[in-house]
Motif scaffolding. Structure first.
Motif, PDB file in Angstrom:
ATOM      1  N   ALA A  98      13.246   5.506 -14.270  1.00 28.10           N
ATOM      2  CA  ALA A  98      12.438   4.812 -15.567  1.00 28.10           C
ATOM      3  C   ALA A  98      10.861   4.324 -15.117  1.00 28.10           C
ATOM      4  CB  ALA A  98      13.260   3.326 -15.890  1.00 28.10           C
ATOM      5  N   THR A 182      11.404  -2.395 -14.586  1.00 28.01           N
ATOM      6  CA  THR A 182      10.548  -1.173 -14.847  1.00 28.01           C
ATOM      7  C   THR A 182       9.127  -1.378 -14.681  1.00 28.01           C
ATOM      8  OG1 THR A 182      12.283  -0.777 -16.527  1.00 28.01           O
ATOM      9  CG2 THR A 182      10.418   0.790 -16.380  1.00 28.01           C
ATOM     10  N   ILE A 187       4.103   0.603 -12.331  1.00 23.77           N
ATOM     11  CA  ILE A 187       2.985   0.432 -11.534  1.00 23.77           C
ATOM     12  C   ILE A 187       2.766   1.015 -10.153  1.00 23.77           C
ATOM     13  CG2 ILE A 187       1.563  -1.320 -10.255  1.00 23.77           C
ATOM     14  CD1 ILE A 187       2.030  -3.456 -12.465  1.00 23.77           C
ATOM     15  N   ILE A 188       3.816   1.052  -9.358  1.00 19.63           N
ATOM     16  CA  ILE A 188       3.769   1.734  -8.159  1.00 19.63           C
ATOM     17  C   ILE A 188       3.800   3.151  -8.254  1.00 19.63           C
ATOM     18  CG2 ILE A 188       5.399   2.599  -6.199  1.00 19.63           C
ATOM     19  CD1 ILE A 188       7.015  -0.168  -6.624  1.00 19.63           C
ATOM     20  N   LEU A 190       2.169   4.676 -10.923  1.00 16.89           N
ATOM     21  CA  LEU A 190       0.778   5.021 -11.769  1.00 16.89           C
ATOM     22  C   LEU A 190      -0.064   5.037 -10.204  1.00 16.89           C
ATOM     23  CD1 LEU A 190       0.659   2.786 -14.938  1.00 16.89           C
ATOM     24  CD2 LEU A 190       0.448   5.117 -14.931  1.00 16.89           C
ATOM     25  N   ALA A 191      -0.078   4.119  -9.587  1.00 16.75           N
ATOM     26  CA  ALA A 191      -0.871   3.867  -8.353  1.00 16.75           C
ATOM     27  C   ALA A 191      -0.756   5.324  -7.747  1.00 16.75           C
ATOM     28  CB  ALA A 191      -0.478   2.801  -7.605  1.00 16.75           C
ATOM     29  N   ILE A 229       8.625   4.277  -1.131  1.00 14.56           N
ATOM     30  CA  ILE A 229       8.489   2.821  -1.051  1.00 14.56           C
ATOM     31  C   ILE A 229       9.399   2.353  -2.346  1.00 14.56           C
ATOM     32  CG2 ILE A 229       6.917   1.248  -2.113  1.00 14.56           C
ATOM     33  CD1 ILE A 229       4.719   2.562  -0.442  1.00 14.56           C
ATOM     34  N   MET A 232      13.297   2.532  -1.359  1.00 18.00           N
ATOM     35  CA  MET A 232      13.379   1.610  -0.458  1.00 18.00           C
ATOM     36  C   MET A 232      13.677   0.083  -0.911  1.00 18.00           C
ATOM     37  SD  MET A 232      13.830   3.016   2.983  1.00 18.00           S
ATOM     38  CE  MET A 232      13.480   1.219   3.606  1.00 18.00           C
ATOM     39  N   ASN A 233      12.467  -0.347  -1.643  1.00 18.58           N
ATOM     40  CA  ASN A 233      12.393  -1.474  -2.225  1.00 18.58           C
ATOM     41  C   ASN A 233      13.333  -1.914  -3.242  1.00 18.58           C
ATOM     42  OD1 ASN A 233      11.116  -3.360  -3.841  1.00 18.58           O
ATOM     43  ND2 ASN A 233       9.082  -2.684  -2.900  1.00 18.58           N
ATOM     44  N   ILE A 236      16.784  -2.460  -1.388  1.00 18.57           N
ATOM     45  CA  ILE A 236      16.828  -3.615  -0.724  1.00 18.57           C
ATOM     46  C   ILE A 236      17.140  -5.027  -1.705  1.00 18.57           C
ATOM     47  CG2 ILE A 236      15.559  -5.505   0.874  1.00 18.57           C
ATOM     48  CD1 ILE A 236      14.500  -2.709   2.257  1.00 18.57           C
ATOM     49  N   SER A 293      19.134   0.799   4.503  1.00 21.69           N
ATOM     50  CA  SER A 293      17.707   0.877   4.904  1.00 21.69           C
ATOM     51  C   SER A 293      17.470   2.236   6.141  1.00 21.69           C
ATOM     52  CB  SER A 293      17.092  -0.247   5.575  1.00 21.69           C
ATOM     53  OG  SER A 293      17.490  -1.249   4.690  1.00 21.69           O
ATOM     54  N   GLU A 304      10.287   3.633  10.414  1.00 16.91           N
ATOM     55  CA  GLU A 304       9.889   2.396   9.521  1.00 16.91           C
ATOM     56  C   GLU A 304       8.354   2.040   9.805  1.00 16.91           C
ATOM     57  OE1 GLU A 304      12.425  -0.846  10.986  1.00 16.91           O
ATOM     58  OE2 GLU A 304      11.230  -2.238   9.786  1.00 16.91           O
ATOM     59  N   TYR A 308       5.939   1.086   6.698  1.00 17.03           N
ATOM     60  CA  TYR A 308       5.241  -0.224   6.761  1.00 17.03           C
ATOM     61  C   TYR A 308       3.766   0.222   6.603  1.00 17.03           C
ATOM     62  CZ  TYR A 308       9.171  -2.923   6.148  1.00 17.03           C
ATOM     63  OH  TYR A 308      10.468  -3.645   5.818  1.00 17.03           O
ATOM     64  N   GLY A 309       3.256   1.324   7.099  1.00 17.06           N
ATOM     65  CA  GLY A 309       1.815   1.398   7.484  1.00 17.06           C
ATOM     66  C   GLY A 309       0.999   2.471   6.438  1.00 17.06           C
TER      67      GLY A 309
ATOM     68  N   TYR B  33      10.931  -2.761 -24.682  1.00 20.63           N
ATOM     69  CA  TYR B  33      10.648  -3.762 -23.693  1.00 20.63           C
ATOM     70  C   TYR B  33      10.049  -5.122 -24.289  1.00 20.63           C
ATOM     71  CZ  TYR B  33      11.601  -0.367 -19.927  1.00 20.63           C
ATOM     72  OH  TYR B  33      12.555   0.282 -18.934  1.00 20.63           O
ATOM     73  N   PHE B 165       2.193  -9.396   8.075  1.00 15.74           N
ATOM     74  CA  PHE B 165       2.014  -7.756   8.228  1.00 15.74           C
ATOM     75  C   PHE B 165       0.820  -7.455   7.152  1.00 15.74           C
ATOM     76  CE2 PHE B 165       3.268  -4.264   5.289  1.00 15.74           C
ATOM     77  CZ  PHE B 165       3.180  -3.161   6.227  1.00 15.74           C
ATOM     78  N   LYS B 285       7.288  -4.241   0.433  1.00 14.91           N
ATOM     79  CA  LYS B 285       8.064  -4.875   0.768  1.00 14.91           C
ATOM     80  C   LYS B 285       9.516  -4.607   0.651  1.00 14.91           C
ATOM     81  CE  LYS B 285       9.638  -9.420   1.348  1.00 14.91           C
ATOM     82  NZ  LYS B 285       9.671 -11.044   1.150  1.00 14.91           N
TER      83      LYS B 285
END
Lengths: 309, 285
Positions: A98, A182, A187-188, A190-191, A229, A232-233, A236, A293, A304, A308-309, B33, B165, B285
């Motif tokens: 989405a 969503t 945003i993730i 779009l970036a 990202i 994973m995000n 979790i 994970s 990992e 994170y880097g 939305y 971090f 995160k």
């Protein structure tokens, strides 16, 4: 020469110990709080999971792995585990799809795109708790959208007791979870999309690449960090799902939408003497998060440190 | 990090049929939305009798009575101040404690700092549920249960590692020369940190603040189990309790919800840019 070297190593050793002292002082407050209220409680959860115990500590008896055995023999617990995995897999895929689709559609310099982005973020801004309650109403069998949709489309199956039907409740909550977050995934992505150089598409067009092959050969590989990202995000977060279940179904009807978090919450705080059993449930959730994970890290062929880097 | 909301606007070109179709589809998606939020506002302005006749659309006879009832029964000002003080104090401490801890991690190449970095980073992923029962137990035995301090201590401990971090990653990108000059001028390491490094941390501090506002202000599970007294209960568990109480009085419950949502929306609209870049930067995160 020898003396100089010895002096040098002595000063550098004393400098190291001075640095160590300074480093320790800088880190002391963080160390204290994280150790006492995070690391020790994590260890204690493992310890409690081996005991029959209640939260006010009236009785505590070592039972070994008995709590885990009971977990895997309790249909309600197995159901919660199954629901958690099902929910996490479906919702993680759906959140990312989405977010990506909307980001692709809105990655355009129109004023309308900007307004739409803000509106799509509204669920993220009003919190999961409020989202859960507003959707409880939208999915209400007599007041919600169901009856209206049936009248408009003639499709009877749209008029359901979405949260009251044991076969549907978990899926209804999934819709709300995806709706709520969503904006964040948009945003993730779009970036991520903004890091793709436009020249690549121009070169591909000159070479005669179509829209789809541009997407699969340029966009997807270029936004792979964002996909890693995002997935994973989402995984979790989804494995820990609590707020929307608690506000919309309380794990019901029956135990149809129970997840590990709602299950361990009710076991720990609504029953006496089950704190050890609830801790075992927390440990199972912990291993589930770690396992997912690890699988995803291998899947995305990333260490990992890279994530994170 | 590019800001996703601030793309330059193009001069409106002639739209092709395809992009008009896309605009229409996206209009419908956007409606999907925003509607649940709008409906919450509609409901908060209706009498129950109107809700039964007009359950999903703009109120005909709008009333603010529901807000009066919600204001008087849910103890809004107290819950708001609880949320505000818990969020502000927790974030101030997270910023201070984490930036300090990150400084030697980023600057001193010692075995101790390398090990501590691995420790902090590896507990980021541990679910909060793993600490839930021991924390409640611990706070009971040291008498911290039902206090705002308990919530603050919990958030500081739970969120410090991710902030460390972020800070360590950022400090590594700052050139060392400024601090070295300060140390040559006779600054100790603490003065070098607080006078030279700290002022340069504004961008990453903005990210840390935004992420933690969203986390702490909206958190539900921890205050639900740590707080049994109205005196210290923050907004989210308060509205949840309010919904349980007014289970079929949707108008009161949603008037309360609108009041709960307003501070967050004001913060978002005022700091849109920071929120968007914070979400993008903190997504790892």
């Amino acid at each position: 020469m020898a003396t100089t070297a010895a002096t040098l190593s002595r000063t550098s050793r004393s400098q190291t110990s001075r640095l160590l002292r300074v480093a320790f002082l800088f880190m002391l407050p963080a160390l204290l709080f994280v150790l006492i209220f995070k690391i020790i409680p994590i260890a204690v959860s493992f310890y409690y999971s081996l005991y029959s115990w209640d939260i006010l500590d009236v009785t505590r008896r070592f039972v070994g792995l008995e709590n885990f055995r009971r977990f895997f023999e309790t249909p309600q617990a197995i159901g919660a585990l199954r629901n958690t995995v099902l929910y996490a897999v479906v919702v993680s895929v759906a959140k990312n799809l989405a977010g990506l689709l909307i980001a692709l559609a809105l990655n355009k310099p129109f004023r309308s795109s900007r307004i739409m982005r803000v509106f799509i973020l509204s669920g993220t801004m009003v919190s999961l708790v409020i989202s859960g309650y507003t959707w409880s109403y939208i999915l209400h069998p007599s007041l919600g959208l169901g009856p209206l949709l049936e009248r408009l489309t003639g499709l009877g199956f749209l008029n359901q007791d979405w949260l009251g039907n044991p076969n549907l409740a978990l899926y209804s909550v999934m819709i709300v979870s995806v709706w709520q977050i969503t904006g964040k995934y948009m945003i993730i992505y779009l970036a991520g999309l903004q890091t793709v150089p436009v020249e690549l598409y121009e070169a591909a067009r000159i070479d005669g690449a179509g829209r789809f092959s541009q997407f699969s050969r340029i966009t997807v590989p270029m936004i792979m960090p964002a996909i890693t990202i995002g997935v994973m995000n989402a995984m979790i977060f989804s494995l820990k799902v609590f707020d929307e279940i608690f506000t919309m179904t309380k794990g019901g009807p029956g135990f149809a939408s129970e997840t590990l978090s709602t299950y361990l919450h009710s076991q720990a705080f609504f029953f006496t003497g089950r704190a050890g059993y609830a801790s075992a449930t927390a440990v199972i959730l912990f291993f589930l998060v770690m396992a997912f994970s690890a699988v995803l890290l291998v899947f995305f062929r990333k260490k990992e440190a890279d994530v994170y880097g | 990090m590019a800001n996703a909301l601030s793309v330059p606007l193009a001069k409106s070109k002639a739209l092709s049929g395809r992009s008009i179709l896309l605009q229409v589809i996206m209009g419908i998606v956007t409606l999907l939305y925003i509607y649940p939020i709008l409906n919450m506002v509609f409901l908060s302005l209706k009498e129950m009798s109107e809700i039964y006749e007009n359950p999903l659309w703009i109120p005909v006879n709008a009333t603010l009575e529901n807000y009066r009832v919600a204001w008087e029964t849910m103890g809004y000002p107290r819950a708001f101040l609880n949320s505000l003080s818990i969020t502000l104090v927790s974030i101030a401490l997270i910023v201070l404690v984490s930036s300090m801890a990150a400084y030697p991690i980023a600057r001193y190449n010692l075995r101790f700092t390398r090990i501590m970095y691995v420790v902090f980073v590896s507990i980021i992923m541990v679910p909060g549920q793993m600490t839930l029962i021991p924390i409640v137990r611990m706070f009971y035995s040291i008498g911290l249960v039902n206090t705002r301090l308990a919530m603050i201590v919990y958030y500081l401990s739970a969120e410090a590692s991710f902030a460390i971090f972020l800070y360590a990653g950022f400090i590594r990108t700052i050139p060392r020369e400024l601090e070295e000059a300060a140390i040559i001028d006779g600054c100790g390491p603490f003065a070098a940190f607080s006078r030279v490094v700290l002022p340069l941390l504004k961008p990453v501090t903005a990210t840390v603040i935004i992420l933690n506002i969203m986390l702490i202000w909206n958190d539900f599970l921890m205050p639900l189990v740590l707080v049994q007294s109205d005196r210290v209960r923050p907004l989210m568990p308060t509205i949840s309790q309010f919904f349980e109480e007014f289970i079929s009085r949707w108008n009161y419950a949603f008037a309360g919800s609108v009041m709960v949502v307003i501070p967050g929306l004001i913060a978002f609209l005022a700091l849109q840019k920071q929120f968007v870049s914070g979400i993008a930067a903190g997504a790892i995160k």
